[in-house]
Design an enzyme around this catalytic site. Structure first.
Site, PDB file in Angstrom:
ATOM      1  N   GLY A 231       0.819  -1.211   0.000  1.00  0.00           N
ATOM      2  CA  GLY A 231       0.000   0.000   0.000  1.00  0.00           C
ATOM      3  C   GLY A 231       0.852   1.261   0.000  1.00  0.00           C
ATOM      4  O   GLY A 231       0.534   2.240  -0.682  1.00  0.00           O
TER       5      GLY A 231
ATOM      6  N   ARG B  27      -7.942  -2.375  -1.004  1.00  0.00           N
ATOM      7  CA  ARG B  27      -7.663  -1.226  -0.125  1.00  0.00           C
ATOM      8  C   ARG B  27      -8.147   0.089  -0.733  1.00  0.00           C
ATOM      9  O   ARG B  27      -8.082   0.281  -1.950  1.00  0.00           O
ATOM     10  CB  ARG B  27      -6.163  -1.177   0.197  1.00  0.00           C
ATOM     11  CG  ARG B  27      -5.760  -2.469   0.897  1.00  0.00           C
ATOM     12  CD  ARG B  27      -4.336  -2.455   1.346  1.00  0.00           C
ATOM     13  NE  ARG B  27      -4.123  -1.500   2.414  1.00  0.00           N
ATOM     14  CZ  ARG B  27      -2.956  -1.275   2.973  1.00  0.00           C
ATOM     15  NH1 ARG B  27      -1.880  -1.936   2.555  1.00  0.00           N
ATOM     16  NH2 ARG B  27      -2.837  -0.407   3.946  1.00  0.00           N
TER      17      ARG B  27
ATOM     18  N   ASP C 154       1.010   0.029  13.089  1.00  0.00           N
ATOM     19  CA  ASP C 154       1.263  -1.317  12.559  1.00  0.00           C
ATOM     20  C   ASP C 154       1.560  -2.337  13.661  1.00  0.00           C
ATOM     21  O   ASP C 154       1.763  -3.520  13.376  1.00  0.00           O
ATOM     22  CB  ASP C 154       2.439  -1.278  11.576  1.00  0.00           C
ATOM     23  CG  ASP C 154       2.090  -0.495  10.314  1.00  0.00           C
ATOM     24  OD1 ASP C 154       0.885  -0.433   9.974  1.00  0.00           O
ATOM     25  OD2 ASP C 154       3.007   0.053   9.678  1.00  0.00           O
TER      26      ASP C 154
ATOM     27  N   LYS D  42      -6.003  -1.907   6.525  1.00  0.00           N
ATOM     28  CA  LYS D  42      -4.587  -2.255   6.316  1.00  0.00           C
ATOM     29  C   LYS D  42      -4.502  -3.443   5.352  1.00  0.00           C
ATOM     30  O   LYS D  42      -5.434  -3.679   4.599  1.00  0.00           O
ATOM     31  CB  LYS D  42      -3.930  -2.557   7.667  1.00  0.00           C
ATOM     32  CG  LYS D  42      -3.838  -1.325   8.571  1.00  0.00           C
ATOM     33  CD  LYS D  42      -2.928  -0.276   7.973  1.00  0.00           C
ATOM     34  CE  LYS D  42      -2.914   1.001   8.783  1.00  0.00           C
ATOM     35  NZ  LYS D  42      -2.158   2.070   8.095  1.00  0.00           N
TER      36      LYS D  42
ATOM     37  N   ARG E 165      -7.529  -5.656   9.863  1.00  0.00           N
ATOM     38  CA  ARG E 165      -6.719  -6.174  10.975  1.00  0.00           C
ATOM     39  C   ARG E 165      -7.503  -6.291  12.270  1.00  0.00           C
ATOM     40  O   ARG E 165      -7.183  -7.141  13.097  1.00  0.00           O
ATOM     41  CB  ARG E 165      -5.503  -5.271  11.214  1.00  0.00           C
ATOM     42  CG  ARG E 165      -4.370  -5.633  10.336  1.00  0.00           C
ATOM     43  CD  ARG E 165      -3.057  -4.997  10.726  1.00  0.00           C
ATOM     44  NE  ARG E 165      -2.103  -5.381   9.696  1.00  0.00           N
ATOM     45  CZ  ARG E 165      -1.064  -4.660   9.324  1.00  0.00           C
ATOM     46  NH1 ARG E 165      -0.818  -3.500   9.907  1.00  0.00           N
ATOM     47  NH2 ARG E 165      -0.256  -5.104   8.394  1.00  0.00           N
TER      48      ARG E 165
HETATM   49  C1  S3P Z   1       3.230   4.075   6.204  1.00  0.00           C
HETATM   50  C2  S3P Z   1       2.153   4.659   6.813  1.00  0.00           C
HETATM   51  C3  S3P Z   1       1.130   3.914   7.570  1.00  0.00           C
HETATM   52  C4  S3P Z   1       1.579   2.490   7.882  1.00  0.00           C
HETATM   53  C5  S3P Z   1       2.250   1.827   6.723  1.00  0.00           C
HETATM   54  C6  S3P Z   1       3.463   2.626   6.293  1.00  0.00           C
HETATM   55  C7  S3P Z   1       4.200   4.917   5.485  1.00  0.00           C
HETATM   56  O1  S3P Z   1      -0.050   3.874   6.804  1.00  0.00           O
HETATM   57  O2  S3P Z   1       0.471   1.698   8.316  1.00  0.00           O
HETATM   58  O3  S3P Z   1       2.638   0.515   7.042  1.00  0.00           O
HETATM   59  O4  S3P Z   1       5.318   4.452   5.197  1.00  0.00           O
HETATM   60  O5  S3P Z   1       3.864   6.074   5.175  1.00  0.00           O
HETATM   61  P1  S3P Z   1      -1.124   5.089   6.840  1.00  0.00           P
HETATM   62  O6  S3P Z   1      -0.455   6.287   6.336  1.00  0.00           O
HETATM   63  O7  S3P Z   1      -2.230   4.680   5.928  1.00  0.00           O
HETATM   64  O8  S3P Z   1      -1.542   5.153   8.280  1.00  0.00           O
END
Ligand code: S3P
Length: 447
Positions: free
Chosen positions: A103, A131, A329, A356, A360
């Site tokens: 993601g 997602r 996370d 996520k 989760r």
């Molecule tokens: C991340 C932001 C988080 C996190 C993901 C990594 C990043 O997601 O859960 O594993 O590297 O910017 P969200 O920005 O959707 O909270």
């Protein structure tokens, strides 16, 4: 159906053994590794990266950077070089960009494409295709990008036509999300004028730090509990070496394993202690964890430390919603720690866990149920009733293509009364390819 079949499932179990002992260094931080490649692509010249996470998620971002014109080469374990084309000079990719399970890679790269006058299709595995992407597309439309194609509900595969002359915007993120913030900033890099992002709760700040490191003009100001970030567009980004510290989100697994396995004494080395990522350590210490923070020092612009973790008697605590962004996370493995703790642990405000790599909240709850742990979901809160002793275990957990669900319940199996198993451990390679040998080096038993 995914365009890219899931690698065949690899069931795995974990069982109780002796105490965990030794020193380990978890792999490089995933968030910083993605960004290292992206900033390498956006600056003209050679960026050298050290300590990169060579997990599947990050390698997908490397492939996407190549497709946009960068030369990306590996020179040894964790040592990579990116020869970037520079802002405004990206090439249009010939094929869809396949982000697999990632993601972060997909959403950050949507920001990059959204600020360049090129067309790209974003796709991934069955998890990524579920997602929500509108959260990133909405601000990109304001900047002038167009969505040329998308699956129902703003899901991948998505074809995005970036803005030729991106508009500088002021944007308040609807949820605390570093991915949304970063996508807007990355698009804003190529805009004439100032892009402003306001977040009402501070999320991880790796993009802001890297913008500064590569020479952009960025101002970060506090605003209530959150931040206001002002970026001046069209800077000359200068390649800079990037040193990637160990990922606190991966360190979480040996840390919790050592806390719940009687007699354990483990040192987890080089862990990034950025306060916007350190919520789990704060929470575990509140629960009574014996964690000594040793040798605080700086590496690659971040504070790092070695964490000595000893088996501990844990007690239930209440975790405020305001702490969620700094440990977003880590809730799956915290729920595992809570299952061993005495009393109730209430984790508030977990709505973001529903979007996520899997839902989760549901996956944690089902995993706890499979292990015979009492738990409930009340609104967006997860409540775990720990018995102050090892949970019964003996269950098989459905991982739904989610690496952190898999690792969390394997950690539980190392100390639960009966072993635990997961239906698929293949996805662990997205973020922690050496999870099994690293845990085995401490004495963990997988079956
Ligand atoms: C991340 C932001 C988080 C996190 C993901 C990594 C990043 O997601 O859960 O594993 O590297 O910017 P969200 O920005 O959707 O909270």
């Amino acid at each position: 159906m995914s365009a890219h079949p899931t690698p065949s499932a690899q069931p795995l179990g974990a069982e109780r053994g002796g105490p965990l002992r030794g020193r380990v260094r978890p792999p490089g931080d995933k968030s910083i590794s993605h960004r290292a490649f992206i900033f390498g692509l956006l600056s003209r010249g050679r960026t050298a990266i050290e300590g990169l996470l060579e997990g599947d998620d990050v390698l997908r971002t490397a492939a996407a950077c190549r497709a946009l014109g960068a030369r990306v080469e590996r020179h040894g374990a964790g040592l990579w070089q990116v020869d970037g084309l520079g802002l405004g000079a990206l090439l249009e990719p010939r094929d869809p960009l396949d982000f697999g399970n990632a993601g972060t890679g997909a959403r950050l790269m949507m920001g990059v494409v959204g600020g360049h006058g090129i067309v790209a299709t974003f796709d991934g595995d069955a998890s990524l295709r579920k997602r929500p992407m509108r959260r990133v597309l909405d601000p990109l439309l304001l900047i002038g990008a167009q969505v040329v194609g998308e699956a129902e509900g703003g899901r991948c595969p998505i074809t995005l036509r970036g803005a030729h002359d991106p508009a500088p915007i002021a944007y308040r993120t609807p949820v605390a999300s570093a991915q949304i913030k970063s996508a807007v900033l990355l698009a804003g890099l190529n805009a004439r004028g100032r892009t402003i992002v306001v977040e009402s709760e501070a999320s991880r700040d790796h993009t802001e730090k890297m913008l500064l490191h590569f020479g952009a003009d960025v101002l970060v100001e506090s605003e209530g509990d959150g931040r206001r970030i002002t970026l001046t567009g069209r800077p000359e980004l200068t390649p800079r070496p990037v040193v990637v510290p160990a990922d606190p989100s991966s360190a979480a697994f040996p840390i919790v394993a050592a806390l719940v396995t009687p007699g354990s004494d483990v040192v987890v080395e080089g862990v990034m202690m950025n306060p916007l990522r350190a919520g789990l350590v704060v929470t575990l210490i509140e629960m009574g964890a014996r964690i000594d923070v040793l040798g605080r020092r700086r590496e690659g612009g971040e504070e790092i430390a070695d964490l000595r973790v000893r088996a501990s008697v844990l007690k239930g605590v209440e975790i405020p919603a305001s702490r969620a962004p700094s440990m977003i996370d880590e809730y799956p493995v915290l729920a595992v720690a809570a299952a061993f703790a005495e009393g109730e642990t209430r984790m508030r405000g977990l709505h973001e866990l529903r979007v996520k790599e899997s839902d989760r909240l549901a996956a944690i709850s089902a995993g706890l149920a499979a292990a015979g742990v009492e738990r409930e979901i009340v609104g967006d809160d997860l409540i775990v009733h720990g018995g102050g002793r090892p949970p019964p275990g003996g269950g098989v957990v459905a991982t739904h293509l989610d690496h952190r669900i898999a690792m969390s319940f394997l950690v539980m199996g190392l100390a639960s009364a009966r072993p635990m198993a997961v239906d698929d451990a293949a996805m662990i390679a997205t973020s922690f390819p050496n999870f099994r040998p690293l845990m085995e080096s401490l004495g963990a038993r997988f079956v």
